[in-house]
Design an enzyme around this catalytic site. Structure first.
Site, short mmCIF file in Angstrom:
data_model
loop_
_atom_site.label_atom_id
_atom_site.label_comp_id
_atom_site.label_asym_id
_atom_site.label_seq_id
_atom_site.Cartn_x
_atom_site.Cartn_y
_atom_site.Cartn_z
N GLY A 220 0.84 -1.20 0.00
CA GLY A 220 0.00 0.00 0.00
C GLY A 220 0.87 1.23 0.00
CB SER A 221 0.00 4.75 0.51
OG SER A 221 -0.55 4.71 1.80
CB THR A 222 5.18 5.81 1.46
OG1 THR A 222 5.70 5.12 0.31
CG2 THR A 222 6.32 6.14 2.40
CB THR A 224 -0.79 3.02 4.95
OG1 THR A 224 -1.75 3.96 4.47
CG2 THR A 224 -1.50 1.95 5.75
CD GLU A 242 7.30 -5.46 -1.84
OE1 GLU A 242 7.69 -4.43 -2.43
OE2 GLU A 242 7.98 -6.50 -1.79
CB CYS A 276 3.36 -0.65 -6.78
SG CYS A 276 3.68 -2.33 -7.30
P1 NAD Z 1 -3.42 2.53 1.34
O1 NAD Z 1 -2.14 2.60 2.08
O2 NAD Z 1 -4.33 3.67 1.41
O3 NAD Z 1 -4.26 1.25 1.78
C1 NAD Z 1 -3.75 -0.05 1.70
C2 NAD Z 1 -4.38 -0.89 2.79
O4 NAD Z 1 -4.00 -0.40 4.07
C3 NAD Z 1 -5.90 -0.94 2.79
O5 NAD Z 1 -6.28 -2.30 3.02
C4 NAD Z 1 -6.28 -0.07 3.97
O6 NAD Z 1 -7.50 -0.43 4.57
C5 NAD Z 1 -5.13 -0.32 4.94
N1 NAD Z 1 -4.89 0.72 5.93
C6 NAD Z 1 -5.25 2.02 5.90
N2 NAD Z 1 -4.81 2.66 7.02
C7 NAD Z 1 -4.16 1.74 7.76
C8 NAD Z 1 -3.46 1.78 9.01
N3 NAD Z 1 -3.34 2.90 9.72
N4 NAD Z 1 -2.87 0.65 9.45
C9 NAD Z 1 -2.96 -0.49 8.74
N5 NAD Z 1 -3.62 -0.59 7.56
C10 NAD Z 1 -4.21 0.51 7.07
O7 NAD Z 1 -2.98 2.22 -0.18
P2 NAD Z 1 -3.94 2.10 -1.44
O8 NAD Z 1 -4.43 3.47 -1.79
O9 NAD Z 1 -4.91 1.00 -1.24
O10 NAD Z 1 -2.90 1.61 -2.56
C11 NAD Z 1 -2.19 2.47 -3.36
C12 NAD Z 1 -0.74 2.53 -2.90
O11 NAD Z 1 -0.20 1.22 -2.82
C13 NAD Z 1 0.16 3.25 -3.89
O12 NAD Z 1 1.03 4.12 -3.20
C14 NAD Z 1 0.97 2.14 -4.54
O13 NAD Z 1 2.21 2.52 -5.05
C15 NAD Z 1 1.07 1.16 -3.43
N6 NAD Z 1 1.33 -0.17 -3.95
C16 NAD Z 1 2.58 -0.70 -3.77
C17 NAD Z 1 2.88 -1.95 -4.30
C18 NAD Z 1 4.25 -2.55 -4.13
O14 NAD Z 1 4.43 -3.74 -4.38
N7 NAD Z 1 5.25 -1.80 -3.70
C19 NAD Z 1 1.90 -2.67 -4.98
C20 NAD Z 1 0.64 -2.09 -5.13
C21 NAD Z 1 0.36 -0.84 -4.60
#
Ligand code: NAD
Length: 468
Positions: A220-222, A224, A242, A276
């Site tokens: 997910g995002s940096t 988070t 990741e 990503c």
């Molecule tokens: P996000 O971080 O908003 O959410 C990802 C997940 O984290 C969701 O399931 C969400 O419910 C959960 N979450 C939210 N707040 C949390 C907290 N405080 N503690 C724990 N979990 C929490 O990311 P997104 O918008 O779903 O995804 C997009 C991002 O993911 C982009 O920055 C992208 O680059 C990244 N991404 C990275 C990879 C990689 O392999 N490096 C792959 C896919 C996506």
């Protein structure tokens, strides 16, 4: 309508919190209602994973591999229903959703086939020292909305293979395909080995803090990822993070543009740019800038933008309105700052989060569309005068997931080590494979997935000293 349930201890469970609406991004209408877990239900899921752990972790590798191959069989048998859910909640065109499901099957089977070596550090007359691999315990998995099924598989299969049990939480924006996966696997795996719960950031946070979760895999995002790392300190959870990227591609001087433009476009706009490790900034020598922008725009304008279920559609909507707003703001700002929009550049005037593939020429450092991850259908093209300048600018961001060099293979190969990122592709980008490790550096996270290294991240190293 609420026919999708969470899976806790091998059974369907409805959420204790009010269900949440899952929208179809192609029409902004409700597609599904998803159950939402309470923290008490998370605790039950973790308890169930903990109870299932001793038996699962003591199975032979052969037996666990049989289970894992059965998982692949079940996904394959249900490929069309899973792909159709993905199109409806995630938005990607059917063919891409089918690729996602196919990828999930291939990754599952490959992961079950990786040999796990015993490392021998010394084997002398009186002493033998071995490095053996042990399972960790309960692994938590938190996934994003862009490749929801594929990323769930990337998390859970290596964890299960190494003898761990799992609690998986998909993104609240695209939970249904993963809930369905959990339900399909209830008849395949022993109860408690895989639990799937749905919920938002609050449940993600509770997982990060949970004392009984021993490792967490997060994509997910940096920001988070940073929150998770802080919360995980409570019991020193092992982490694989990741996170976001802002991958640069550099077209080397005098590159054959006809040979590379299709590849540049495909890797920048894969999954509508919501990938990503997609190509997110493109550096090109000033002498080739205009020609390359035009060639990319020619491909962009040929895309058929529409509902992922539509005939001939090659380009779906952005997954959610917040992401769309971000893209709109970044492109508008760049436009005001003197960039040239070669294609796209405005939301389509109809329901659904449609934004056509957008090529921005004359982009430069300082523009938000260059400095920040757009995670959408836009590619800024930036002129450079020297390769050294391009590399410096490519490395100037805080993240370091992937990067690429396009043109002469020998020159590119020599320059690869100068890029600050976890993967470098030459004449390609965004290609991830089940046998090649993948992960980021800098603020893109740490740890790798895939291949033997990815598998071993789901285990603990135990060093056994034998005095003969
Ligand atoms: P996000 O971080 O908003 O959410 C990802 C997940 O984290 C969701 O399931 C969400 O419910 C959960 N979450 C939210 N707040 C949390 C907290 N405080 N503690 C724990 N979990 C929490 O990311 P997104 O918008 O779903 O995804 C997009 C991002 O993911 C982009 O920055 C992208 O680059 C990244 N991404 C990275 C990879 C990689 O392999 N490096 C792959 C896919 C996506």
């Amino acid at each position: 309508m609420n026919q999708f349930a969470m899976t806790i201890d091998g059974k369907d469970v409805q959420g204790e919190m009010p269900s949440s609406m899952v929208l179809n991004p192609a029409n902004e209408q409700q597609a599904f209602l998803a159950p939402m877990a309470s923290v008490a239900q998370l605790n039950k899921a973790v308890e169930s994973a903990k109870t299932a752990y001793p038996n699962w972790s003591s199975l032979t590798q052969t037996k666990r591999d049989e289970y894992i191959n059965k998982i692949a069989d079940v996904i394959e048998l249900n490929a069309s229903v899973l792909a159709s859910i993905i199109v409806e909640e995630q938005g990607k065109p059917t063919q891409l959703a089918q690729m996602e499901v196919g990828g999930a099957v291939a990754w599952t089977r490959h992961t079950a086939s990786i040999e796990i070596p015993v490392e021998v550090y010394e084997d002398s007359e009186n002493k033998r020292i071995e490095g053996r691999r042990k399972s960790i315990g309960v692994v938590g998995s938190i996934t994003p909305w862009n490749w929801p099924l594929m990323i769930a598989i990337w998390h859970i299969i290596p964890a299960l293979r190494m003898g761990n049990t799992v609690v998986l939480k998909p993104s609240e924006l695209t939970p249904v395909n993963t809930l369905k996966l959990g339900q399909l696997l209830q008849d395949v795996l022993p109860a408690g080995v895989l639990n799937v719960i749905s919920g938002g950031g609050d449940i993600g946070r509770a997982m990060s803090e949970h004392q009984q979760i021993n490792k967490l895999v997060f994509t997910g995002s940096t920001p988070t990822g940073q929150n998770i790392m802080q919360a995980a300190a409570t019991n020193l959870k092992r982490l694989t993070l990741e996170l976001g990227g802002n991958d640069a591609g550099i077209v080397l001087p005098n590159a054959d543009l006809d040979a590379i433009t299709e590849g540049l476009f495909a890797t920048a706009f894969i999954n509508m740019g919501q990938t990503c490790a997609a190509l997110k900034r493109l550096y090109v020598h000033e002498s080739q800038h205009d020609e390359l922008c035009q060639k990319l725009a020619d491909i962009a304008t040929k895309q058929v933008v529409g509902d992922g279920f539509g005939d001939g559609v090659t380009f779906g909507p952005v997954q959610n309105s917040a992401q769309l707003e971000k893209v709109i703001a970044m492109v508008d700002e760049a436009n005001q700052q003197g960039a040239v929009i070669y294609s796209g550049g405005a939301r389509l005037d109809k329901a659904g989060y449609f934004y056509p593939p957008t090529i921005i020429g004359n982009a430069r450092s300082g523009m938000r569309v260059v400095e920040e991850e757009q995670f959408g259908p836009v590619l800024p093209v930036i002129k450079y005068k020297s390769v050294e300048q391009a590399i410096t600018e490519a490395n100037s961001v805080e993240v370091g997931l992937g990067g690429s060099l396009w043109g002469d293979v020998e020159q590119a190969s020599e320059l690869a080590s100068q890029l600050e990122c976890g993967s470098v592709w030459i004449n390609g980008h965004a290609e991830v494979l089940p046998h090649a490790p993948f992960g980021g550096c800098k603020m893109s996270g740490f740890g790798v997935e895939f291949g033997l290294e990815g598998l071993l991240e789901n285990s603990l190293l135990q060093v056994v000293n034998i005095n003969k």
